[in-house]
Design a protein around this motif. Sequence first.
Motif, PDB file in Angstrom:
ATOM      1  N   ARG A  58       0.692  -0.922   0.331  1.00 39.17           N
ATOM      2  CA  ARG A  58      -0.297   0.114  -0.280  1.00 39.17           C
ATOM      3  C   ARG A  58       0.943   1.503  -0.026  1.00 39.17           C
ATOM      4  NH1 ARG A  58      -4.883   0.266   2.178  1.00 39.17           N
ATOM      5  NH2 ARG A  58      -5.248   2.518   1.864  1.00 39.17           N
ATOM      6  N   ASP A  59       1.533   1.035   0.554  1.00 39.28           N
ATOM      7  CA  ASP A  59       2.959   2.373   0.436  1.00 39.28           C
ATOM      8  C   ASP A  59       2.115   3.853   1.143  1.00 39.28           C
ATOM      9  OD1 ASP A  59       4.998   0.945   0.469  1.00 39.28           O
ATOM     10  OD2 ASP A  59       5.176   0.536  -1.499  1.00 39.28           O
ATOM     11  N   LEU A  60       1.857   3.452   1.694  1.00 39.06           N
ATOM     12  CA  LEU A  60       0.696   5.505   2.076  1.00 39.06           C
ATOM     13  C   LEU A  60       2.046   6.196   1.847  1.00 39.06           C
ATOM     14  CD1 LEU A  60      -1.646   3.526   5.108  1.00 39.06           C
ATOM     15  CD2 LEU A  60      -2.346   4.122   2.616  1.00 39.06           C
ATOM     16  N   GLN A  63       2.591   7.769  -1.293  1.00 33.54           N
ATOM     17  CA  GLN A  63       1.188   7.534  -2.079  1.00 33.54           C
ATOM     18  C   GLN A  63       0.927   9.658  -2.077  1.00 33.54           C
ATOM     19  OE1 GLN A  63      -0.027   5.872  -3.768  1.00 33.54           O
ATOM     20  NE2 GLN A  63       0.778   3.937  -2.432  1.00 33.54           N
ATOM     21  N   HIS A  66      -1.443  12.156   0.714  1.00 36.33           N
ATOM     22  CA  HIS A  66      -1.856  11.014   1.789  1.00 36.33           C
ATOM     23  C   HIS A  66      -1.512  11.432   2.930  1.00 36.33           C
ATOM     24  CE1 HIS A  66      -1.390   8.158   5.089  1.00 36.33           C
ATOM     25  NE2 HIS A  66      -2.501   7.431   3.808  1.00 36.33           N
ATOM     26  N   ARG A  69       2.318  11.406   4.316  1.00 36.02           N
ATOM     27  CA  ARG A  69       3.448  11.590   3.193  1.00 36.02           C
ATOM     28  C   ARG A  69       3.956  13.024   2.845  1.00 36.02           C
ATOM     29  NH1 ARG A  69       5.227  10.743  -3.374  1.00 36.02           N
ATOM     30  NH2 ARG A  69       4.837  12.633  -4.234  1.00 36.02           N
ATOM     31  N   TRP A 315      -5.247   4.772   6.515  1.00 31.09           N
ATOM     32  CA  TRP A 315      -5.677   3.626   5.286  1.00 31.09           C
ATOM     33  C   TRP A 315      -6.852   3.360   4.826  1.00 31.09           C
ATOM     34  CZ3 TRP A 315      -2.006   0.546   4.759  1.00 31.09           C
ATOM     35  CH2 TRP A 315      -0.773   0.045   5.499  1.00 31.09           C
ATOM     36  N   THR A 317      -9.706   4.832   2.011  1.00 33.57           N
ATOM     37  CA  THR A 317      -9.425   5.653   0.647  1.00 33.57           C
ATOM     38  C   THR A 317     -10.301   6.299   0.829  1.00 33.57           C
ATOM     39  OG1 THR A 317     -10.361   2.938   0.104  1.00 33.57           O
ATOM     40  CG2 THR A 317      -8.456   2.998   0.140  1.00 33.57           C
ATOM     41  N   LEU A 322      -9.657  11.154   2.645  1.00 26.24           N
ATOM     42  CA  LEU A 322      -8.650  12.454   1.950  1.00 26.24           C
ATOM     43  C   LEU A 322      -8.494  13.655   1.035  1.00 26.24           C
ATOM     44  CD1 LEU A 322      -7.651   7.997  -0.112  1.00 26.24           C
ATOM     45  CD2 LEU A 322      -6.177   9.354   1.713  1.00 26.24           C
ATOM     46  N   ARG A 326      -5.905  16.849   0.052  1.00 29.67           N
ATOM     47  CA  ARG A 326      -5.388  16.983  -1.474  1.00 29.67           C
ATOM     48  C   ARG A 326      -4.905  18.339  -1.580  1.00 29.67           C
ATOM     49  NH1 ARG A 326      -9.795  14.093  -3.769  1.00 29.67           N
ATOM     50  NH2 ARG A 326      -8.800  12.238  -2.789  1.00 29.67           N
TER      51      ARG A 326
END
Length: 453
Positions: A58-60, A63, A66, A69, A315, A317, A322, A326
């Motif tokens: 998934r490598d959040l 992303q 995210h 990130r 986690w 979606t 999310l 943004r």
Amino acid sequence: MVVVCPRILPGCRLSQITRLLSTKAASVNGTKVEVLGREYTGDHMTNVTPHLLSHIGRDLHLQPHHPLRHVAQRVTQHMYRQYLSPRGNPLFSVHSQLHPVVTTHQNFDSLLIPKDHVSRKKSDNFYINETHLLRAHTSAHQSELISMGFDNFLVIGDVYRRDDIDASHYPVFHQLEGVRLCTLKELYGTHQNMDAYHLFENGERTEDHQGVHSAEAARRMEAELKGCLLGLATSLFGQDTEVRWVDAYFPFTHPSWELEVQINGEWVELLGCGIMEQEILANAGVQDKIGWAFGLGLERWAMKLYGIPDIRLFWSTDSGFLSQFRFDDPATPVTYKAVSKYNPCINDISFWLPKDQQYESADFYDLVRSVGGSLVEQVNLVDSFTHPKKQLTSHCYRIVYRHMERVLTQEEVNDVHRKIEQEAASSLQVSIRITPIVCRGGREQMTEPMSSQ
Ligand code: DAH
């Protein structure tokens, strides 16, 4: 990805496993465990579960937009700005896609963690087999990167621990690790009389420094490390944030500290750090440098920074979550607004533990996660007693179900709860005691006392 469910390994029924694993991210092939293209042979230490392995990839932290990130980018930018080469390029390299399966040597031995240290326990880690595990911390990569010749680097990645289940713990989370090695010249700049300075000496280990380090060099490294991390914390949490250093212990650093900040009147631990044990550098082939290191949890930082109340949200979606992140500039200030709050549904489960077989609560927690997935908000052992005549021990766990994005129906919860009971009975050999399924809403119910009848 091919995965093996550990407890089902010996004498397991394959159809059962295949059913559990028939997702794209995870599949099973006998005793083979495959993670991101690498294959391992499972053994008595294997305890990774399909549910856990479904998080891999998934490598959040990678992303776009995210929150994890954003935080990783802010830390990276701070380090880039802080440390520039004479040509004006960032000194730190960033390693954010290292494979999450590491050897026990990388995760423990290379960091001087003693053979009998509690952190190696099977009940605390996700082992692939006797020699490999999902990294429990990003520190696992320190030694290999130093051996490869990196002097200033960050490691960002997912880490895996068998832990409590509550709003701030999840078996997978993300860490950011920083390592900086300095030569004498880098630490002191160019002084006229460089002969007067040295990094190493043959002295006594004290509270303040390792025996091999000169007291002055250790002091300088400490000042640089603390200055860098204080700058980091205040640049993210605000210049007026109250901060304090707390002495700490890590097998891989000495001296060691934790940095705490005060948020809403509460002291929160933000990171661990210290002067790297010289033995780690020597083992990695470095003789003429001294190092510092730190490690921080990205979820912890993001939860405090954005006011995110529950670790499972990372986690999600769901665009309700999310979309709040943004934005392109990671330093954009935002406060998370709950999309909606749904009532939890609370069910208890009681069982007799198997008499002649080892049982650990962590096994049950894994099972609950595997079957209930992210519907499970919390699991607590609320009662434990041993029947004097039967010589059997009973455990009662309270499971709080709550969907992050919608109302759960009672049937839905009952269904999952029954499955957990059935799965526990078959794979943990426990015998279910009472099965009154009553779905009780309202958080206040969680503190209700339990009887041991
Ligand atoms: N590896 C530690 C942990 O997971 C965090 C840590 C502490 C990392 C001190 C470091 C350090 O590099 O120097 O709890």
